[in-house]
Design a protein around this motif. Structure first.
Motif, short mmCIF file in Angstrom:
data_model
loop_
_atom_site.label_atom_id
_atom_site.label_comp_id
_atom_site.label_asym_id
_atom_site.label_seq_id
_atom_site.Cartn_x
_atom_site.Cartn_y
_atom_site.Cartn_z
N PHE A 78 0.83 -1.20 0.00
CA PHE A 78 0.00 0.00 0.00
C PHE A 78 0.86 1.25 0.00
O PHE A 78 2.04 1.25 0.39
N GLY A 79 0.22 2.33 -0.46
CA GLY A 79 0.76 3.66 -0.31
C GLY A 79 -0.35 4.54 0.22
O GLY A 79 -1.52 4.34 -0.11
N TYR A 109 4.51 3.90 2.93
CA TYR A 109 4.41 2.63 2.21
C TYR A 109 4.43 1.48 3.21
O TYR A 109 4.85 1.63 4.35
N GLY A 110 3.99 0.33 2.73
CA GLY A 110 4.00 -0.83 3.60
C GLY A 110 3.23 -1.99 3.03
O GLY A 110 2.96 -2.06 1.82
N VAL A 111 2.86 -2.92 3.91
CA VAL A 111 2.15 -4.13 3.50
C VAL A 111 1.04 -4.41 4.51
O VAL A 111 1.21 -4.17 5.71
N ILE A 112 -0.08 -4.90 4.02
CA ILE A 112 -1.21 -5.27 4.88
C ILE A 112 -1.57 -6.73 4.61
O ILE A 112 -1.28 -7.27 3.54
N GLU A 113 -2.20 -7.34 5.61
CA GLU A 113 -2.73 -8.70 5.46
C GLU A 113 -4.21 -8.69 5.77
O GLU A 113 -4.65 -8.15 6.80
N VAL A 114 -4.99 -9.28 4.87
CA VAL A 114 -6.44 -9.37 5.02
C VAL A 114 -6.83 -10.84 4.90
O VAL A 114 -6.38 -11.54 3.99
N THR A 115 -7.66 -11.30 5.84
CA THR A 115 -8.12 -12.70 5.78
C THR A 115 -9.56 -12.74 5.29
O THR A 115 -10.37 -11.85 5.57
N VAL A 144 -14.61 -10.49 6.54
CA VAL A 144 -13.35 -10.07 5.93
C VAL A 144 -12.61 -9.24 6.99
O VAL A 144 -13.14 -8.27 7.52
N PHE A 145 -11.39 -9.64 7.30
CA PHE A 145 -10.73 -9.17 8.52
C PHE A 145 -9.36 -8.58 8.21
O PHE A 145 -8.53 -9.22 7.53
N LEU A 146 -9.11 -7.37 8.70
CA LEU A 146 -7.79 -6.75 8.57
C LEU A 146 -6.89 -7.31 9.66
O LEU A 146 -7.02 -6.98 10.83
N LYS A 147 -5.96 -8.14 9.25
CA LYS A 147 -5.12 -8.87 10.20
C LYS A 147 -3.92 -8.04 10.67
O LYS A 147 -3.58 -8.04 11.86
N SER A 148 -3.28 -7.34 9.74
CA SER A 148 -2.09 -6.59 10.13
C SER A 148 -1.81 -5.45 9.16
O SER A 148 -2.22 -5.50 7.99
N VAL A 149 -1.14 -4.44 9.66
CA VAL A 149 -0.66 -3.29 8.86
C VAL A 149 0.78 -3.03 9.28
O VAL A 149 1.05 -2.76 10.45
N LYS A 150 1.69 -3.09 8.33
CA LYS A 150 3.10 -2.87 8.62
C LYS A 150 3.64 -1.76 7.72
O LYS A 150 3.49 -1.83 6.49
N LYS A 151 4.24 -0.77 8.33
CA LYS A 151 4.82 0.33 7.59
C LYS A 151 6.26 -0.02 7.21
O LYS A 151 7.06 -0.40 8.07
N TRP A 152 6.54 0.08 5.91
CA TRP A 152 7.87 -0.23 5.42
C TRP A 152 8.50 1.00 4.79
O TRP A 152 7.81 1.94 4.37
N ASP A 153 9.81 0.95 4.67
CA ASP A 153 10.51 1.93 3.87
C ASP A 153 10.12 1.73 2.39
O ASP A 153 9.91 0.61 1.95
N ASP A 155 11.82 1.94 -0.42
CA ASP A 155 12.74 1.12 -1.20
C ASP A 155 12.59 -0.36 -0.87
O ASP A 155 12.74 -1.22 -1.75
N LYS A 156 12.34 -0.66 0.40
CA LYS A 156 12.14 -2.06 0.80
C LYS A 156 10.90 -2.63 0.12
O LYS A 156 10.91 -3.76 -0.39
N MET A 157 9.81 -1.85 0.09
CA MET A 157 8.58 -2.33 -0.53
C MET A 157 8.76 -2.53 -2.03
O MET A 157 8.36 -3.56 -2.60
N LEU A 158 9.40 -1.58 -2.70
CA LEU A 158 9.59 -1.69 -4.14
C LEU A 158 10.51 -2.86 -4.50
O LEU A 158 10.29 -3.56 -5.49
N ALA A 159 11.53 -3.10 -3.67
CA ALA A 159 12.42 -4.24 -3.91
C ALA A 159 11.66 -5.56 -3.77
O ALA A 159 11.85 -6.50 -4.56
#
Length: 307
Positions: A78-79, A109-115, A144-153, A155-159
């Protein structure tokens, strides 16, 4: 006259007496005259031949592949240009990482997990009823459940995206942009549900602009959507340059304004990069018709696929 009435009453009573006599008399006679029933015959022992022994037939077993939690967990990048909430002001809820205020300095930026629940119906985002939301917790087995939200750098996300695209049989990117009256949590859940239902095998992403998540804040949301176009443009610029063979963008409601503005800007400043965006879906667009026909649509013709 009195004698006449007396005769009528007598005749009626006589008729009733005759009726009941006919109704019950045969039964009474049959009960009195019927001979007693003979005693039941003494049961004689009988010899029964033993049934032949048969081997039990094997029961039919339906082999069903177990569905693991991993099969129902959707990971998305996500952004967002929402402001980050200070750590001491957050709750345990993963969505509390971001507020409804616009960050004027940077994109996060970062990554989320949805179940997705086991009994999920395609096209439906199973949720707690709004009238019970204050009293009933969400259940991952039902909603539908939002399990986690993690904020990343960034460059880490794009890599990570480049690595995933390189390993994918279909190196495509899907980007979802929500509309009016949508919180970060709701946007993430909808993006996860949409990715799951589409069975998208590429890299799913979402962009969340700071909608206030309130039906009474339409004017505020409208201003925030317009002010989020530069951030959306930057997000598209980054994800479209990671080696995907195509980028698919799905925008809903007021989010179509954000996407249209960003694509118009990208077509003007970097048309080659913009042409990597193959498909744009504007669902229930909240855009003035004349503005779209006269100002936006002519520029969209430069894209590889129609909008």
């Amino acid at each position: 006259m009195a004698k006449h009435k007396t005769k009528i009453i007598f005749v009626v009573l006589a008729c009733l007496a005759a009726f009941f006599a006919v109704l019950f008399w045969p039964a009474a006679i049959s009960e009195q005259s019927a001979p007693p029933l003979p005693p039941p015959p003494t049961a004689q022992p009988s010899v029964v031949a033993p049934a032949p022994t048969l081997e039990p037939e094997p029961e039919a077993v339906m082999m069903e592949e177990p569905q693991s939690d991993d099969n129902r967990t959707v990971s998305l990048y996500f952004g967002t240009n929402r402001e980050v909430v200070p750590e001491d002001a957050r709750t345990k809820a993963p969505e509390s990482l971001f507020s409804n205020e616009r960050d004027k300095r940077e994109i996060h930026y970062g990554v989320i997990e949805v179940t997705i629940p086991p009994d999920h119906r395609m096209g439906e985002m199973e949720s707690v009823h709004w009238a019970l939301a204050m009293f009933v917790d969400e259940d991952p087995e039902k909603h539908v459940f939002l399990k986690s939200v993690k904020k990343w750098d960034r460059d880490k996300m794009l890599a990570q995206m480049r690595e995933q695209l390189a390993a994918s049989e279909d190196p495509a990117i899907l980007t979802f942009v929500h509309g009016f009256n949508t919180s970060f949590k709701t946007a993430a859940r909808r993006a996860g549900q949409l990715t799951y239902d589409l069975q998208f095998d590429g890299v799913p992403t979402m962009f969340s602009w700071p909608s206030q998540g309130s039906g009474s804040k339409y004017t505020v949301d409208s201003t925030l959507a317009a002010n989020s176009i530069p951030a959306m443009t930057e997000f598209l610029r980054h994800i479209a340059s990671q080696g995907a063979n195509r980028v698919v963008v799905i925008a809903h409601s007021m989010g179509t304004r954000v996407v249209s503005g960003a694509l118009t800007e990208l077509l003007s400043t970097d048309p080659e990069l913009a042409r990597r965006i193959f498909t744009v879906v504007l669902a229930a667009p909240d855009i003035d018709k004349d503005k779209f026909i006269e100002q936006i649509a002519p520029k969209f013709r430069a894209l590889n696929k129609p909008v």
